[in-house]
Every structure is written in C-alpha cells, then in structure tokens.
Design a protein around this motif. Structure first.
Motif, PDB file in Angstrom:
ATOM      1  N   LEU A 164       0.866  -1.174   0.000  1.00  0.00           N
ATOM      2  CA  LEU A 164       0.000   0.000   0.000  1.00  0.00           C
ATOM      3  C   LEU A 164       0.901   1.223   0.000  1.00  0.00           C
ATOM      4  O   LEU A 164       1.722   1.391   0.909  1.00  0.00           O
ATOM      5  CB  LEU A 164      -0.933   0.000   1.204  1.00  0.00           C
ATOM      6  CG  LEU A 164      -1.956   1.147   1.280  1.00  0.00           C
ATOM      7  CD1 LEU A 164      -3.233   0.682   1.977  1.00  0.00           C
ATOM      8  CD2 LEU A 164      -1.387   2.357   2.016  1.00  0.00           C
ATOM      9  N   HIS A 165       0.752   2.065  -1.013  1.00  0.00           N
ATOM     10  CA  HIS A 165       1.637   3.221  -1.199  1.00  0.00           C
ATOM     11  C   HIS A 165       0.805   4.489  -1.380  1.00  0.00           C
ATOM     12  O   HIS A 165      -0.022   4.568  -2.302  1.00  0.00           O
ATOM     13  CB  HIS A 165       2.523   2.994  -2.427  1.00  0.00           C
ATOM     14  CG  HIS A 165       3.398   4.151  -2.776  1.00  0.00           C
ATOM     15  ND1 HIS A 165       4.552   4.463  -2.069  1.00  0.00           N
ATOM     16  CD2 HIS A 165       3.303   5.086  -3.766  1.00  0.00           C
ATOM     17  CE1 HIS A 165       5.127   5.520  -2.613  1.00  0.00           C
ATOM     18  NE2 HIS A 165       4.392   5.928  -3.630  1.00  0.00           N
ATOM     19  N   ALA A 166       0.991   5.464  -0.489  1.00  0.00           N
ATOM     20  CA  ALA A 166       0.290   6.745  -0.609  1.00  0.00           C
ATOM     21  C   ALA A 166       0.960   7.540  -1.720  1.00  0.00           C
ATOM     22  O   ALA A 166       2.033   8.106  -1.529  1.00  0.00           O
ATOM     23  CB  ALA A 166       0.351   7.511   0.711  1.00  0.00           C
ATOM     24  N   THR A 167       0.332   7.577  -2.885  1.00  0.00           N
ATOM     25  CA  THR A 167       0.989   8.162  -4.049  1.00  0.00           C
ATOM     26  C   THR A 167       0.691   9.642  -4.242  1.00  0.00           C
ATOM     27  O   THR A 167       1.471  10.347  -4.878  1.00  0.00           O
ATOM     28  CB  THR A 167       0.607   7.384  -5.332  1.00  0.00           C
ATOM     29  OG1 THR A 167       1.416   7.821  -6.410  1.00  0.00           O
ATOM     30  CG2 THR A 167      -0.865   7.567  -5.682  1.00  0.00           C
ATOM     31  N   CYS A 168      -0.434  10.144  -3.690  1.00  0.00           N
ATOM     32  CA  CYS A 168      -0.733  11.567  -3.877  1.00  0.00           C
ATOM     33  C   CYS A 168      -1.662  12.104  -2.794  1.00  0.00           C
ATOM     34  O   CYS A 168      -2.573  11.400  -2.339  1.00  0.00           O
ATOM     35  CB  CYS A 168      -1.364  11.806  -5.254  1.00  0.00           C
ATOM     36  SG  CYS A 168      -1.513  13.562  -5.666  1.00  0.00           S
ATOM     37  N   ILE A 169      -1.415  13.336  -2.396  1.00  0.00           N
ATOM     38  CA  ILE A 169      -2.301  14.087  -1.512  1.00  0.00           C
ATOM     39  C   ILE A 169      -2.732  15.342  -2.262  1.00  0.00           C
ATOM     40  O   ILE A 169      -1.897  16.102  -2.761  1.00  0.00           O
ATOM     41  CB  ILE A 169      -1.609  14.485  -0.200  1.00  0.00           C
ATOM     42  CG1 ILE A 169      -1.254  13.237   0.616  1.00  0.00           C
ATOM     43  CG2 ILE A 169      -2.495  15.422   0.634  1.00  0.00           C
ATOM     44  CD1 ILE A 169      -0.463  13.540   1.880  1.00  0.00           C
TER      45      ILE A 169
END
Length: 218
Positions: A164-169
């Motif tokens: 699980l990778h937080a790619t954008c905010i």
C-alpha cells in the motif's frame, strides 16, 4: 502512513501552515490516492460488492474501532447492508480503479481514492468487505466472523512490507491559501521495489495513472 507502508508525507513547516492543513483534513477537503497490489483472482469478489460511478468503483462499509483487536490499534469493517451494524460504527467509503494486471504472476495494481481519514480504512474495506486483501497485509488477511466466504491471504513480501503506497495528496485549492504557496498536490512515485516484487514498471504505471487520476473534486 502505517509503519509497513510507504508514500508521501506532508508536514507543515510553520504552525500556521499546519493549522490550515489540519482544518482541511477535518472538513474532508483533502483527497488521498493510494496504489495497492492485490491478487487478480480476488477482483471478481471485489467488483461484486462495489458499485460503479463515473468510471470508478465505489466500496462502502461500516468501520468499528475497539474489541479484541484494539490493543493492536486495528479496526473492523463490515458491509453497510449488515442488519447488525452497531450504532457506534462509522460509515466509510473508498473508490478504486484498475491500473494494470500482470499477465503471468497473478497480481493486479489498483488506484484507490478516499477522503476519509479513518485509521486503516483502505486496508480494512478491501480485505473485510471486498474479500480482496492487499499483498503482504497479514493483519487484515484473517477471516472475520461475518465474512465466511473470505479466504485468507498468506502472501509475505520479501521486505515484510504491505503493498500500500500513498501516491498523492490533493489539497482543495478553493479552500487552501497560504501566502504565495501555489502547490496543492503532492506526489510520491511507485516504489521501485514493486517492479522486483510484482513486475510493475514505474514509468509505465505513471503514464497509465495520468488517464485515471483526474477529476479529483467531482
């Protein structure tokens, strides 16, 4: 970000910046995009409990905090249709879109979008409501009492991470103003280790995401 996961982190360098970002978060004026890897064989189960809207699949559930898993700060997600939903539960939702399926190794890359700031909302909904756990997520890969059809996943990644990778905010530009700061989107590219683990090429994934990751504020 959970300890075994990766992605973008956003810090306010001043108290004023931190305060304004926190207000956006509380009012759900922040959108977060995640890249997740799941087993291709689970997509039919996930699609069956999701509904499609504007090219995205929406997955909803009720999030419960506490119980036997509270010592590990875990949560439990159950379907909104469950007649036994406790009143203390919180309704949550994520949207997901297919990015790429590897032709031979059985893994699929999804883009997941949410405005919820609930703990483990993506991990719990995908696994416990969608019967589609994230690769490497041993915490949420065990079957729940209300999901008798769920088959546990035992995939363990080489670095013991969760895919699980937080790619954008995305900060809503209509509600975020801070002096001369004009940047409202913050990105972190897909981990290069995923090419080794799952066979996904970061450059190819980046190009495919451009066609999917739009219309953030619809």
């Amino acid at each position: 970000i959970d300890q075994p996961c990766s992605g973008v982190l956003l810090f306010g360098k001043t108290t004023k910046a931190a305060s304004r970002i926190t207000k956006l978060w509380k009012k759900k004026r922040v959108v977060k995009d995640y890249l997740v890897v799941v087993r291709t064989s689970r997509l039919d189960d996930l699609a069956r409990v999701s509904h499609e809207r504007n090219g995205w699949h929406s997955l909803e559930g009720n999030l419960l905090v506490g119980g036997k898993s509270s010592k590990r700060r875990s949560v439990t997600a159950i379907p909104c249709s469950d007649p036994l939903i406790p009143s203390r539960g919180r309704n949550v939702a994520i949207r997901w879109n297919h990015i790429e399926s590897h032709p031979t190794n059985g893994y699929t890359l999804l883009l997941v979008r949410t405005k919820d700031g609930a703990r483990h909302v993506v991990r719990a909904l995908l696994s416990q409501v969608g019967a589609c756990p994230i690769a490497g997520d041993l915490r949420y890969s065990t079957p729940q009492k209300k999901n008798h059809h769920f088959q546990p996943s035992t995939t363990i990644l080489q670095d013991q991470s969760v895919a699980l990778h937080a790619t954008c905010i995305y900060l809503n530009p209509q509600h975020f103003q801070l002096g001369s700061v004009s940047v409202c989107n913050f990105y972190a590219p897909m981990p290069h280790t995923w090419k080794k683990f799952f066979g996904f090429d970061p450059s190819i994934v980046s190009n495919k995401m451009k066609n999917v990751a739009r219309d953030v504020w619809d």
